[in-house]
Enzyme design. Structure first.
Site, short mmCIF file in Angstrom:
data_model
loop_
_atom_site.label_atom_id
_atom_site.label_comp_id
_atom_site.label_asym_id
_atom_site.label_seq_id
_atom_site.Cartn_x
_atom_site.Cartn_y
_atom_site.Cartn_z
N CYS A 38 31.77 34.33 38.24
CA CYS A 38 31.22 34.11 36.74
C CYS A 38 32.06 32.94 35.77
O CYS A 38 32.76 32.55 36.49
CB CYS A 38 31.98 35.43 35.43
N CYS A 67 26.35 32.38 29.36
CA CYS A 67 27.10 32.45 30.25
C CYS A 67 27.21 31.55 31.28
O CYS A 67 26.23 30.83 31.26
CB CYS A 67 25.35 34.27 31.11
#
Length: 280
Positions: free
Chosen positions: A75, A223
Site C-alpha cells: 500500500c 490508492c
C-alpha cells in the site's frame, strides 16, 4: 480478559488506516482486528489495519490488512504514513528509510521541516506488466483486454505494483457507476486472486483523474499503488508523459516513472488523524 491496544489513525490522500506499532503493542489476531476496527459505526473506522514491526532486512516492516481481513501485498499511501510515524515518534532519525513489505523492500525519502514530515517519496520499484491470469504471479507481458461486466465492455490495462490493478480509461469519470461495476470487476473470472480497479479520465491539463475500487476494501478516497498503476498505464497507452499528477477524491499524488532505472516514484503527503486505545 480484554487486551488494550494503542493505535494511531493516519491518512494519505484520504486513504485511512489504523496503525499499530507491534514493537510495543503486539497484536495476536490482526485479521479479526482489521474486520472489527475498520467498521465505521461500531469500530474506529478505516480502510484497514497496518502493523509496523521489526525487520531483519530493512529498518522496519509493514503488514497491511484490508477492511475484510484479507492481507494486502503493498500500500503506497500506508508506506508514506509509516515514514511519518516512525520519524515523528522518534523510532528513527533517518530521512531515508527502508521498509520491508510482502512485495519487497521499499525505500522512503522523507521531506522534513522543523522535525515534521511534510511529504514522502517512495521508490515503488519496477511495474510488472501482466495478463490477468499471471498478474498475481508477476510474470508475462503487458496486455490490454476487453472485459465484459455489468452489461458493458471495458478495455483494461493490467499492471502489478506489488498488487494487481486493472486500469480503465474513460471519457467522463462521472458517468461510471463505481459501486455497481467495481465489485464485478474485482471478482471477475479473469482475476484469479481478485484485483484493484481504477477508472481514469484524462483532464485538459493532462493530469489523471482517478477513482478506485480497492480489492478487499471497496471504494476508497485514494490508492497509492493504484495511482502508480494509472500513471504507468497512461504512458503505455500514450495518454501522458512519464511525470504526471494523479488526482483522486482524497487528494493528489505526483508519480514519476523513471525512464533510466524503470522505477516508479510516488510523492505525496501523510497525516495523523488521531491516537487512542481500543480493547481487543
Amino acid at each position: 480478559m480484554a487486551t488494550t491496544i494503542k493505535f494511531t489513525k493516519m491518512q494519505g490522500t484520504g486513504n485511512d488506516y489504523i496503525y499499530v506499532n507491534t514493537l510495543s503493542s503486539p497484536l495476536q489476531d490482526p485479521i479479526k482486528a482489521a474486520r472489527k476496527w475498520s467498521t465505521y459505526h461500531t469500530g474506529i473506522g478505516a480502510d484497514g489495519l497496518v502493523l509496523i514491526g521489526a525487520s531483519e532486512k530493512a529498518d522496519f516492516s509493514m503488514r497491511i490488512f484490508n477492511a475484510d481481513g484479507s492481507e494486502a501485498m503493498m500500500c503506497g499511501n500506508a508506506s508514506r504514513c509509516i515514514g511519518k510515524y516512525v520519524y515523528e515518534k522518534g523510532l528513527t532519525d533517518k530521512e531515508v528509510i527502508t521498509l520491508e513489505t510482502l512485495s519487497g523492500i521499499k525505500i522512503l525519502k522523507l521531506h522534513t521541516g522543523n522535525g515534521v514530515v511534510k511529504d514522502v517519496t517512495v521508490d515503488m520499484g519496477t511495474p510488472l506488466l501482466s495478463n490477468p491470469g499471471q498478474i498475481a504471479t508477476k510474470t508475462g507481458g503487458m496486455l490490454a483486454e476487453t472485459i465484459p461486466a455489468d452489461g458493458k465492455e471495458y478495455k483494461g490495462t493490467f499492471v502489478c505494483m506489488g498488487n494487481p490493478h486493472v486500469v480503465i480509461f474513460v471519457d467522463d469519470i462521472k458517468e461510471v457507476d463505481l459501486p455497481a461495476v467495481g465489485p464485478k470487476l474485482e471478482n471477475h473470472p479473469l482475476f484469479p486472486e481478485r484485483t484493484n480497479v481504477e477508472f481514469v479520465e484524462i483532464l485538459p491539463d493532462q493530469s489523471l483523474r482517478m477513482r478506485v475500487w480497492e480489492r478487499g476494501s471497496g471504494i476508497t478516497m485514494a490508492c497509492g499503488t493504484g495511482a502508480c498503476a494509472t500513471a504507468v498505464a497512461a504512458v503505455l497507452n500514450h495518454k501522458a508523459g512519464r511525470k504526471s499528477w494523479v488526482r483522486m477524491d482524497g487528494g493528489d499524488l505526483h508519480i514519476h516513472w523513471n525512464e533510466k532505472d524503470g522505477h516508479v516514484y510516488m510523492t505525496g503527503p501523510a497525516g495523523k488523524v488521531f491516537e487512542g486505545e481500543i480493547e481487543m
